[in-house]
Design a protein around this motif. Structure first.
Motif, PDB file in Angstrom:
ATOM      1  N   LYS A  42       0.867  -1.180   0.000  1.00 54.54           N
ATOM      2  CA  LYS A  42       0.000   0.000   0.000  1.00 54.54           C
ATOM      3  C   LYS A  42       0.906   1.233   0.000  1.00 54.54           C
ATOM      4  O   LYS A  42       1.176   1.828   1.043  1.00 54.54           O
ATOM      5  CB  LYS A  42      -0.916   0.001   1.236  1.00 54.54           C
ATOM      6  N   ASP A  43       1.391   1.595  -1.178  1.00 52.73           N
ATOM      7  CA  ASP A  43       2.425   2.618  -1.291  1.00 52.73           C
ATOM      8  C   ASP A  43       1.971   4.000  -0.842  1.00 52.73           C
ATOM      9  O   ASP A  43       2.738   4.732  -0.211  1.00 52.73           O
ATOM     10  CB  ASP A  43       2.963   2.680  -2.729  1.00 52.73           C
ATOM     11  N   VAL A  44       0.743   4.374  -1.131  1.00 49.90           N
ATOM     12  CA  VAL A  44       0.271   5.703  -0.731  1.00 49.90           C
ATOM     13  C   VAL A  44       0.190   5.781   0.795  1.00 49.90           C
ATOM     14  O   VAL A  44       0.618   6.778   1.401  1.00 49.90           O
ATOM     15  CB  VAL A  44      -1.078   6.053  -1.393  1.00 49.90           C
ATOM     16  N   ALA A  45      -0.307   4.730   1.435  1.00 45.57           N
ATOM     17  CA  ALA A  45      -0.346   4.714   2.906  1.00 45.57           C
ATOM     18  C   ALA A  45       1.070   4.717   3.476  1.00 45.57           C
ATOM     19  O   ALA A  45       1.341   5.394   4.485  1.00 45.57           O
ATOM     20  CB  ALA A  45      -1.113   3.490   3.398  1.00 45.57           C
ATOM     21  N   ALA A  46       1.986   3.996   2.844  1.00 44.82           N
ATOM     22  CA  ALA A  46       3.383   3.990   3.291  1.00 44.82           C
ATOM     23  C   ALA A  46       3.993   5.384   3.154  1.00 44.82           C
ATOM     24  O   ALA A  46       4.764   5.824   4.018  1.00 44.82           O
ATOM     25  CB  ALA A  46       4.194   2.970   2.492  1.00 44.82           C
ATOM     26  N   VAL A  47       3.640   6.109   2.081  1.00 45.18           N
ATOM     27  CA  VAL A  47       4.117   7.485   1.892  1.00 45.18           C
ATOM     28  C   VAL A  47       3.632   8.361   3.035  1.00 45.18           C
ATOM     29  O   VAL A  47       4.398   9.180   3.578  1.00 45.18           O
ATOM     30  CB  VAL A  47       3.640   8.063   0.534  1.00 45.18           C
ATOM     31  N   VAL A  48       2.381   8.199   3.433  1.00 42.66           N
ATOM     32  CA  VAL A  48       1.823   9.013   4.520  1.00 42.66           C
ATOM     33  C   VAL A  48       2.589   8.753   5.820  1.00 42.66           C
ATOM     34  O   VAL A  48       2.992   9.694   6.518  1.00 42.66           O
ATOM     35  CB  VAL A  48       0.311   8.740   4.695  1.00 42.66           C
ATOM     36  N   VAL A  49       2.832   7.482   6.140  1.00 45.22           N
ATOM     37  CA  VAL A  49       3.565   7.144   7.363  1.00 45.22           C
ATOM     38  C   VAL A  49       4.989   7.708   7.295  1.00 45.22           C
ATOM     39  O   VAL A  49       5.487   8.296   8.263  1.00 45.22           O
ATOM     40  CB  VAL A  49       3.591   5.615   7.588  1.00 45.22           C
ATOM     41  N   LEU A  50       5.624   7.561   6.159  1.00 46.70           N
ATOM     42  CA  LEU A  50       6.984   8.057   5.984  1.00 46.70           C
ATOM     43  C   LEU A  50       7.037   9.581   6.081  1.00 46.70           C
ATOM     44  O   LEU A  50       7.932  10.143   6.716  1.00 46.70           O
ATOM     45  CB  LEU A  50       7.534   7.585   4.635  1.00 46.70           C
ATOM     46  N   ALA A  51       6.071  10.249   5.493  1.00 48.11           N
ATOM     47  CA  ALA A  51       6.031  11.716   5.545  1.00 48.11           C
ATOM     48  C   ALA A  51       5.801  12.209   6.972  1.00 48.11           C
ATOM     49  O   ALA A  51       6.434  13.169   7.416  1.00 48.11           O
ATOM     50  CB  ALA A  51       4.939  12.247   4.615  1.00 48.11           C
ATOM     51  N   ILE A  52       4.921  11.537   7.704  1.00 46.77           N
ATOM     52  CA  ILE A  52       4.689  11.921   9.099  1.00 46.77           C
ATOM     53  C   ILE A  52       5.957  11.696   9.923  1.00 46.77           C
ATOM     54  O   ILE A  52       6.346  12.540  10.737  1.00 46.77           O
ATOM     55  CB  ILE A  52       3.487  11.147   9.688  1.00 46.77           C
ATOM     56  N   GLY A  53       6.627  10.574   9.691  1.00 46.01           N
ATOM     57  CA  GLY A  53       7.879  10.299  10.398  1.00 46.01           C
ATOM     58  C   GLY A  53       8.939  11.341  10.103  1.00 46.01           C
ATOM     59  O   GLY A  53       9.666  11.782  10.998  1.00 46.01           O
ATOM     60  N   GLY A  54       9.041  11.764   8.855  1.00 49.87           N
ATOM     61  CA  GLY A  54      10.019  12.790   8.481  1.00 49.87           C
ATOM     62  C   GLY A  54       9.678  14.149   9.049  1.00 49.87           C
ATOM     63  O   GLY A  54      10.551  14.893   9.493  1.00 49.87           O
TER      64      GLY A  54
END
Length: 195
Positions: A42-54
């Motif tokens: 689920k790449d879009v959800a992974a992007v959201v988690v990664l963006a929040i982490g960053g």
């Protein structure tokens, strides 16, 4: 290397501070990100988690300085969370073929070089040198590049991919420039100790 507080800020021994809680939450995002990326893809959800982490990488430091709640644990947690996000992202992206092996190798080689320098410093009785803004900026840009690269792949964007790769190249340059600065600091300390 590890983050040091500003000279006028005294780090406390407190564990439960708002910045530390933010860092703990950041750490919880790492396995969630890897699951989303490598499990159901689920790449879009992974992007959201990664963006929040960053994004929260900047938030925890800002809150610590603003609320005068810099702690020794926070000095360790913040760079640890940064490295864990970068390592997890590199592994996940390399396994999925999102980034090439050479990029992963170049970033990991830098960490190995600095890890060896840190061991040498510790052997001579020194702690890690203070974090330089070049290294912090490199981390920030890298944590911005990864979500853009993954999002470009997830939505098959021809205009977003060059932005992500431009950020990645910029981060790689900053990362290695910071490594040179840290190695220079290490050399000066060792020369002074021998001197």
């Amino acid at each position: 290397m590890s983050q040091q507080p500003a000279p006028s800020v005294v780090a406390s021994n407190r564990i439960w501070t708002i910045p530390n809680v933010i860092s703990f939450v950041r750490l919880l995002g790492v396995p969630l990100f890897l699951y989303l990326l490598l499990g159901p893809q689920k790449d879009v959800a992974a992007v959201v988690v990664l963006a929040i982490g960053g994004t929260t990488d900047w938030v925890d430091g800002f809150v610590a300085r603003r609320m005068n709640s810099v702690s020794r644990l926070g000095e360790l947690l913040d760079p640890f969370a940064d490295r864990l996000y970068i390592l997890a992202t590199l592994i996940g992206f390399t396994v999925r073929g999102v980034v090439p092996w050479w990029l992963t190798g170049a970033l990991l080689l830098r960490e190995v070089v600095l890890g060896i320098a840190l061991l040498v410093l510790r052997r001579h009785g020194y702690g890690p040198p203070p974090v330089h803004y070049v290294g912090k900026t490199g981390t920030f840009v890298l944590l911005a590049a990864f979500p853009v690269i993954l999002l470009a792949r997830a939505i098959d964007s021809s205009w977003l991919a060059p932005i992500g790769w431009g950020l990645a190249w910029w981060a790689l340059g900053l990362y290695w420039a910071a490594a040179v600065l840290y190695l220079t600091q290490t050399r000066r300390l060792l020369r002074a100790a021998a001197g």
